[in-house]
Design an enzyme around this catalytic site. Structure first.
Site, PDB file in Angstrom:
ATOM      1  N   GLU A 132      -4.053   6.490  -1.767  1.00 12.44           N
ATOM      2  CA  GLU A 132      -3.752   5.073  -1.745  1.00 12.44           C
ATOM      3  C   GLU A 132      -4.235   4.420  -0.452  1.00 12.44           C
ATOM      4  O   GLU A 132      -4.786   3.342  -0.437  1.00 12.44           O
ATOM      5  CB  GLU A 132      -2.230   4.908  -1.866  1.00 12.44           C
ATOM      6  CG  GLU A 132      -1.744   3.518  -2.047  1.00 12.44           C
ATOM      7  CD  GLU A 132      -2.259   2.884  -3.325  1.00 12.44           C
ATOM      8  OE1 GLU A 132      -2.204   1.667  -3.405  1.00 12.44           O
ATOM      9  OE2 GLU A 132      -2.728   3.607  -4.230  1.00 12.44           O
ATOM     10  N   ASP A 133      -4.027   5.123   0.642  1.00 11.36           N
ATOM     11  CA  ASP A 133      -4.154   4.538   1.967  1.00 11.36           C
ATOM     12  C   ASP A 133      -5.538   4.646   2.565  1.00 11.36           C
ATOM     13  O   ASP A 133      -5.897   3.916   3.452  1.00 11.36           O
ATOM     14  CB  ASP A 133      -3.181   5.262   2.904  1.00 11.36           C
ATOM     15  CG  ASP A 133      -2.253   4.290   3.586  1.00 11.36           C
ATOM     16  OD1 ASP A 133      -1.901   3.302   2.927  1.00 11.36           O
ATOM     17  OD2 ASP A 133      -1.907   4.509   4.747  1.00 11.36           O
TER      18      ASP A 133
END
Ligand code: MN
Length: 499
Positions: free
Chosen positions: A262-263
């Site tokens: 996600e990051d």
């Protein structure tokens, strides 16, 4: 504003650099410190396993959270050809015309400053903050150099003490890393980055790591501000796994990695290559759940989503980690913006609390609902909390009386059992008030008791005694023993009037 400018090779950035930045920030009152990794001069032939400029930049970024106001700039790495401090300072001066720049330098650099490219230009653009080693004749040489630069160039010079100085050279540190040592000189995330990229001759077997060994590597995928969240999620996932009998180690591992797709720009393939297929699938499962847009959904879609959640996670650990993730988010909700507090709380109420309920995680469901209510209807929440706090002694006495009434009866008829009483959770009271359109002191259905006995016949026996002791409210009896809930939950429910 006073801005510190700290250039260097940072190959790799280590605790020595960070303590220097902290010392300078404290001594000079710097509000911002710009960390600028330089271009390695081309004549330095790099040994195998050396960090590229990109690696050095990334490692600097991973430490940005360590010192407040620290930022990492790639302006020297972007420059082609020779890169001079004087050009960098000129560029920064154009960007921050009204601010005071201070160049942070170590002892070697400080003592040879007049031999740099364009020293007079450097000294006109910035003050010099030199890390002063209070040892022997160095004190003397520092003082002489300060006087010299002030006299010849009209320089501003500050000699800084660095009491927490970390005595390590980068060369020595790289040699240690190659031998599997040196971890304590790096931040966890930088150490993880070194291992993940196999820099400086390290060879870690990433597919067979314990959670402790994986932790720095997981952090190396994240933005600094996200690191506490991931460590918090790891903790919650371990607690949940322990409570629900799932494997604690793999829950920890997946929670540590749960935000890395996600990051960052890490891809599914990279995660698979590094950590193996199982972990990659867990992480991808969690990521898919994270990417669903809840805010625009209708009631019907919500129900479908809840079903999809269950179906999508072939592996129950995905849901477990997602709930651990959400639990940590709700517990740290006070740090979010008001808009985020509302939208996240809505999501928790619509998706995660029902999910926890369906999995039989009642306590977690209550916590998720209560915390969300606090943000969705603060007034309603506070009203109930005020009432509960004001009537605590009364409620305790009431529950004690009911409990002893049941205990007395059970021991009189020779049934062995344990009794637990509680006040219902805030959101449950809130819902009842809304549904029945009542104020809290008009509400009767606020207490719940559980009697746990050894056998199924005893369950029915206890029920008979409860109905004998208290007046029952008709139509509220439910037999989940003959008809268990989908999650295998079995018990008898009834509602009575206590007195
Ligand atoms: Mn998360």
């Amino acid at each position: 504003m006073r801005i510190g400018v700290y250039g260097g090779t940072f190959n790799p950035i280590h605790r020595g650099h960070l303590t220097a930045v902290r010392a300078a920030a404290d001594a000079l009152g710097l509000e911002k410190v710009l960390l600028i990794p330089d271009n390695l001069p081309p004549h330095k032939a790099l040994p195998a396993g050396s960090a590229t400029g990109e690696d050095r930049l990334e490692m600097c970024r991973l430490t940005a959270g360590e010192v407040p106001g620290m930022e990492v700039l790639d302006l020297e790495l972007r420059r082609s050809g020779p890169s001079y401090t004087s050009d960098t300072l000129a560029e920064l001066h154009a960007q921050y015309p009204d601010d005071e720049l201070w160049l942070l330098v170590g002892s070697d650099m400080f003592l040879s400053l007049q031999e740099w490219h364009e020293p007079e230009r450097i000294l006109s653009l910035a003050g010099i903050a030199a890390f002063h080693r209070t040892r022997g004749d160095e004190t003397e040489r520092f003082a002489q150099q300060k006087a010299y630069l002030e006299q010849i160039y009209g320089a501003r010079v500050a000699l800084l003490e660095n009491p927490d100085v970390v005595e390590i050279s980068s060369t020595e540190l790289r040699a240690q890393l190659a031998q599997g040592r040196g971890r304590s000189f790096l931040t966890e995330a930088v150490y993880g980055y070194v291992l993940r990229r196999g820099l400086y001759g390290t060879h870690a077997d990433l597919k067979h790591l314990t959670p402790e060994e994986l932790r720095p590597i997981a952090l190396s995928f994240l933005k600094p501000k996200r690191m506490p969240h991931v460590l918090g999620t790891e903790h919650e996932a371990a607690v949940l796994a322990r409570r629900y009998g799932a494997d604690v180690t793999s829950a920890r591992i997946a929670a540590l990695l749960h935000d890395c797709l996600e990051d960052t720009d890490a891809s599914f393939d990279e995660i698979t290559r590094l950590f193996g297929r199982t972990v990659a699938e867990l992480v991808e499962g969690v990521t898919k759940l994270t990417r669903v847009q809840y805010s625009t959904m209708e009631e019907q879609q919500m129900e479908n989503l809840r079903k999809m959640f269950m179906a999508m996670s072939k592996d129950i650990r995905v849901i477990l980690i997602k709930i651990a993730d959400r639990l940590h988010n709700t517990r740290t909700m006070q740090f979010q913006s008001p808009e985020k507090q509302i939208s996240k709380s809505r999501e928790t109420m619509d998706i995660y609390a029902p999910l926890a309920h369906r999995l039989g995680m009642q306590k977690i469901k209550w916590e998720l609902e209560d915390t969300s209510l606090k943000y969705l209807d603060p007034e309603g929440y506070n009203e109930i909390m005020r009432y509960l706090n004001a009537h605590q002694a009364e409620a305790d006495a009431f529950m004690k009386a009911i409990q002893s009434k049941i205990t007395t009866r059970l021991s009189a008829v020779g049934i062995h059992g344990s009794i637990y009483g509680r006040i219902k959770h805030v959101y449950s009271i809130y819902r009842k008030m809304k549904a029945q359109n009542k104020t809290i002191d008009e509400l009767y259905d606020m207490y719940a008791f559980r009697v746990i006995v050894d056998s199924i016949p005893d369950c029915y026996n206890v029920l008979g005694h409860i109905h004998d002791l208290f007046n029952l409210v008709p139509g509220r009896f439910k037999d989940y023993i003959s008809t268990p809930k989908p999650n295998m939950y079995q018990s008898l429910h009834t509602t009575v009037i206590g007195q």
